[in-house]
Design an enzyme around this catalytic site. Structure first.
Site, PDB file in Angstrom:
ATOM      1  N   THR A 147       0.810  -1.275   0.025  1.00  0.00           N
ATOM      2  CA  THR A 147       0.052   0.014   0.130  1.00  0.00           C
ATOM      3  C   THR A 147       0.636   1.305  -0.042  1.00  0.00           C
ATOM      4  O   THR A 147       0.335   2.478  -0.292  1.00  0.00           O
ATOM      5  CB  THR A 147      -0.924   0.180   1.206  1.00  0.00           C
ATOM      6  OG1 THR A 147       0.024  -0.192   2.308  1.00  0.00           O
ATOM      7  CG2 THR A 147      -1.888  -0.874   1.128  1.00  0.00           C
ATOM      8  N   ILE A 194      -4.163  13.534   2.724  1.00  0.00           N
ATOM      9  CA  ILE A 194      -3.520  12.588   2.077  1.00  0.00           C
ATOM     10  C   ILE A 194      -2.025  12.792   2.359  1.00  0.00           C
ATOM     11  O   ILE A 194      -1.713  13.815   1.810  1.00  0.00           O
ATOM     12  CB  ILE A 194      -4.181  12.399   0.736  1.00  0.00           C
ATOM     13  CG1 ILE A 194      -5.707  12.354   0.631  1.00  0.00           C
ATOM     14  CG2 ILE A 194      -3.461  11.373  -0.420  1.00  0.00           C
ATOM     15  CD1 ILE A 194      -6.063  11.105   1.294  1.00  0.00           C
ATOM     16  N   GLN A 254      -4.444   3.130  -4.294  1.00  0.00           N
ATOM     17  CA  GLN A 254      -5.487   2.164  -3.350  1.00  0.00           C
ATOM     18  C   GLN A 254      -6.675   2.213  -3.830  1.00  0.00           C
ATOM     19  O   GLN A 254      -7.436   1.085  -3.999  1.00  0.00           O
ATOM     20  CB  GLN A 254      -5.289   2.935  -1.876  1.00  0.00           C
ATOM     21  CG  GLN A 254      -3.911   2.499  -1.126  1.00  0.00           C
ATOM     22  CD  GLN A 254      -4.464   1.134  -0.269  1.00  0.00           C
ATOM     23  OE1 GLN A 254      -4.654   0.167  -1.134  1.00  0.00           O
ATOM     24  NE2 GLN A 254      -4.422   1.298   0.867  1.00  0.00           N
ATOM     25  N   GLY A 303      -7.654   2.354   2.778  1.00  0.00           N
ATOM     26  CA  GLY A 303      -7.399   1.572   2.423  1.00  0.00           C
ATOM     27  C   GLY A 303      -8.738   0.596   1.886  1.00  0.00           C
ATOM     28  O   GLY A 303      -8.744  -0.298   0.973  1.00  0.00           O
ATOM     29  N   GLU A 304      -9.543   0.901   2.595  1.00  0.00           N
ATOM     30  CA  GLU A 304     -10.851   0.125   2.468  1.00  0.00           C
ATOM     31  C   GLU A 304     -12.190   0.824   1.871  1.00  0.00           C
ATOM     32  O   GLU A 304     -12.809   0.256   1.210  1.00  0.00           O
ATOM     33  CB  GLU A 304     -11.275  -0.652   3.792  1.00  0.00           C
ATOM     34  CG  GLU A 304     -10.379  -1.689   4.247  1.00  0.00           C
ATOM     35  CD  GLU A 304     -10.248  -2.192   5.623  1.00  0.00           C
ATOM     36  OE1 GLU A 304     -10.683  -3.195   5.693  1.00  0.00           O
ATOM     37  OE2 GLU A 304      -9.832  -1.358   6.305  1.00  0.00           O
TER      38      GLU A 304
HETATM   39 MO1  MOS Z   1      -8.517  -5.168   5.844  1.00  0.00          MO
HETATM   40  S1  MOS Z   1      -9.899  -6.377   5.704  1.00  0.00           S
HETATM   41  O1  MOS Z   1      -8.265  -4.953   7.663  1.00  0.00           O
HETATM   42  O2  MOS Z   1      -6.940  -5.915   5.196  1.00  0.00           O
END
Ligand code: MOS
Length: 748
Positions: A470, A635, A644, A710-711
């Site tokens: 990442t 950021i 990402q 990330g999510e």
């Molecule tokens: Mo994430 S599902 O906390 O790698």
């Protein structure tokens, strides 16, 4: 915009390096093949282990015969229930994936469960030995049903509740009551799981593909029954994980046990097939949504009653209601959950666990409500936006979801949308436009980091966290550079080793926010050390000066209030003092230990706008365009952050249109356990992607005001796609993924 004042923790001024679009500092190592992933480690005398996987999904081992396998050339050991010796249950600090240690008994709970481990001189010999282990089973019919309507033993679990949803719903002039399902999805990172275990007579060194070296150490020490100092976990480079590598899986303890038994290094690599059975998946969900609203679109009641499947041995709850209680303003709300047991491997977090499948249901229901109301879906969301978390009755530390909608709508060209189904064309193609909101938690854990300033003018930063691809290495270098003025090219970052200072698991989109304050503190501490040396060193221009009058900037020590040019490079001070390096330590406390944080609700937000192209002539559907706007705090690196989120959007195309693990109802085998039959999106499936970050620092998150990203990029993509599919075709898909068969009933 949020109309609240928080005493800000943001102390960083404008910076050339923070927020810059810097390429990954580890990029050249990866593109030249010199980055070592777990299975790239080789040692003298190393041998190979191959698991034997169960070919039933429910029942018992009747007999397990290793005689033929043990006679094969090169075979050293076959481990199984009868000879594994004690492995222990994990009950401590951290988290293991499965409660049960491998080979604990002879009961089979899922297809592919490890029943033995063959170890031989070569990989091929180990494969042959694994194939020669004769296992007979007493098989029973497994339950792998994707329909989760099982009668529950007790009442569902209440996740969140306010007001009276029964009255709120029944009194609402506009009502919606629909059920949405999301399938099992399998983590398919490029790099598969692997362990190279090296027992040296006293200690285990485990080369892993792990999203958390410190957690892996804590768990494996306990499972193996040895003190923590006798385990070291190394994970220098990771070909991603998506959550599947957050917590240890049984193969790690098996490789370690074989290494100790044989007193040799053991390499155990999972096959892609094993990836579908033995190392977790996103569980199937089934979610009933009940929405009540006024004719002008004010939500009166919001209910989400969800179930997810879990394994026979573990109770893994997919937190589908994560974002539901605070996404919209609504007086009456109820979220309940229930678990349904299936003969499948233990589920585990997959990118945006809970919120991502949860938002598919919530945001699909909102889109259907907008259609009932004949209201623009953006307008419906704007009317129900809130700056107060009504579950906690606290303001958000920073919420700019409205701006995500408006910026996204502008960039996408939403004002040109005509709402009638099939009304937008591009040549022979029918266009569909849909949108959805996104949300994901924002957290900060505890962390310790070390920074040294070296007498050759370079710097070094280290921490017991890891970079799963990442950009964590790069973020470390940027922060050290920002504090010290040392260029990024002169900063070496060392991560991925549990012998370093404790660092976070790369999970929950919290790693960046967690490490930043620790690196800042460590860099500041190291600069203080140089100054302390400068005033003590005879011959130094600063000798006997008060340390309080000196600072370091742009890599030079100088008097406060003067320019850096007037000073002396830090390495000259160290050289003069014959000191190799000045060292600094820094610590981050978790957000939970910050009393100020208790007064606020802290989350990231976003908006997704998707365009699909539907070709009714040949029943072809493509996601052609996605505009994504993220409110994720400041950021740190625009390039890695954009990567990402763009990657998450491609994953969202997979979730929307392609990905689903299918279990054979006869024997519980995940029958599409390969890349020919489990389809993940590739370049050709990738839409044009436009990612925008609002880049508004969160005043609660520390020096730079960064939250994780990330999510959240995956949240909202699938419901935006199915909303667009409805707009193009008139078909509402409530069970992912969208299948061509669903669209054959298209009205246009
Ligand atoms: Mo994430 S599902 O906390 O790698």
């Amino acid at each position: 915009m949020s109309g609240q004042t928080i005493k800000t923790e943001i102390t960083a001024g404008p910076s050339k390096v923070i927020g810059a679009s810097l390429p990954r500092i580890d990029g050249p190592l990866k593109t030249t093949g010199s980055a070592s992933y777990a299975s790239d480690y080789h040692f003298p005398r190393m041998v190979y282990a191959v698991p034997v996987c169960s070919t039933i999904a429910n029942g018992k081992i009747r007999s397990l015969d290793t005689t033929a396998a043990e006679k094969l050339p090169g075979v050293l050991l076959v481990l199984h229930h009868g000879n594994i010796g004690p492995l222990f249950r994990f009950a401590g600090h951290g988290r293991n994936s499965e409660d049960r240690p491998p080979f604990e008994d002879e009961v089979i709970y899922y297809w592919g469960q490890y029943v033995a481990l063959a170890v031989a001189e070569t990989f091929e010999q180990a494969q042959a030995a694994a194939a020669a282990v004769r296992v007979q089973y007493d098989a029973e019919k497994p339950n792998v049903s994707p329909v989760l309507n099982d009668k529950l033993a007790g009442a569902p679990h209440t996740e969140s509740k306010r007001g009276d949803t029964d009255a709120g719903f029944s009194g609402a002039p506009v009502q919606l009551d629909e059920t949405y399902s999301t399938p099992v999805e399998t983590h398919n990172p490029m790099e598969m799981h692997a362990t190279v275990a090296v027992w040296d007579g006293k200690k285990y060194t485990l080369y892993e593909s792990s999203q958390g070296v410190m957690n892996h150490l804590n768990v494996l020490a306990q499972v193996l029954g040895v003190p923590k100092e006798n385990v070291q976990v190394i994970s220098k480079f990771i070909g991603s994980g998506f959550g599947g590598k957050l917590f240890p899986w049984p193969h790690s303890a098996l490789a370690a046990t074989a290494s100790r038994r044989l007193n040799k290094p053991v390499k155990l690599t999972l096959s892609r097939k094993m990836m579908f059975s033995d190392v977790g998946h996103r569980p199937r969900t089934q979610q009933q949504m009940r929405l009540g609203a006024t004719h002008d679109g004010k939500l009166l009641s919001l209910e989400q009653h969800y179930r997810n499947h879990t394994s026979m041995t573990d109770n893994i709850r997919e937190n589908c209601g994560e974002a539901t209680p605070f996404l919209y303003s609504v007086a009456n709300l109820s979220v309940t959950s229930a678990l349904v047991k299936r003969n499948v491997g233990t589920p585990t977090p997959m990118r945006g666990p809970g919120a991502v499948p949860g938002l598919f249901a919530v945001e699909s229901a909102m889109d259907e409500l907008a259609i009932k109301l004949q209201m623009d879906p953006v307008e419906l969301r704007l009317r129900n936006d809130t700056l107060i978390d009504e579950e906690k009755n606290k303001p958000f530390s920073s919420r700019h979801l409205k701006e995500c909608y408006t910026v996204g709508a502008e960039k996408f060209g939403w004002s040109k949308r005509t709402p009638a189904v099939g009304s937008m064309r591009k040549g022979d193609l029918i266009l569909g436009w849909g949108m959805a909101a996104a949300s994901w938690g924002a957290g900060r854990g505890a962390c310790e980091a070390n920074v040294t300033l070296n007498s050759d003018g370079t710097a070094y930063a280290s921490c017991g966290t890891q970079d799963i691809g990442t950009g964590t290495y790069t973020v470390f270098a940027q922060v050290v550079s920002d504090r010290t003025g040392i260029p990024v090219s002169k900063i070496k970052v060392v991560l991925g080793d549990s012998s370093l200072t404790p660092g976070p698991t790369s999970g929950g989109s919290t790693a960046t926010a967690t490490v930043l304050p620790a690196i800042v503190a460590a860099a500041d501490d190291a600069m203080k050390s140089v100054i302390a040396i400068a005033v003590k060193t005879p011959g130094s221009p600063f000798v006997n000066q008060d340390v309080e009058t000196l600072v370091m900037s742009d890599g030079r020590i100088h008097a406060k209030g003067q320019t850096a040019e007037s000073g002396v490079p830090f390495q000259d001070v160290l050289t003069m003092a014959t000191v190799a390096y000045a060292s600094g330590d820094g610590k981050t406390g978790g957000l939970g230990s910050d009393t100020k944080a208790h007064d606020y609700s802290t989350h990231s937000f976003g908006a997704q706008f998707a365009e699909v192209e539907w070709d009714p002539g040949i029943a072809r559907l493509r996601v052609s365009r996605v505009v994504c706007v993220i409110d994720g705090g400041q950021i740190i690196n625009m390039k890695t952050a954009t990567n990402q989120v763009a990657g998450a959007i491609v994953m969202g195309v997979g979730m929307g249109l392609l990905e689903e693990t299918v279990y054979d109802p006869r024997n519980g085998h995940p029958i599409n356990d390969n890349f020919a039959d489990y389809i993940v999106p590739t370049s050709a499936d990738s839409p044009d992607i436009d990612v925008t970050f609002l880049d508004i620092p969160d005043p609660l998150m520390g020096v730079y005001g960064a939250r994780g990203i990330g999510e959240i990029g995956l949240a909202g993509v699938a419901p935006a796609i199915t909303a667009a599919v409805y707009h193009a075709t008139g078909v509402r898909v409530r069970e992912l993924p969208v299948r061509i068969e669903d669209l054959l009933t298209a009205r246009v």
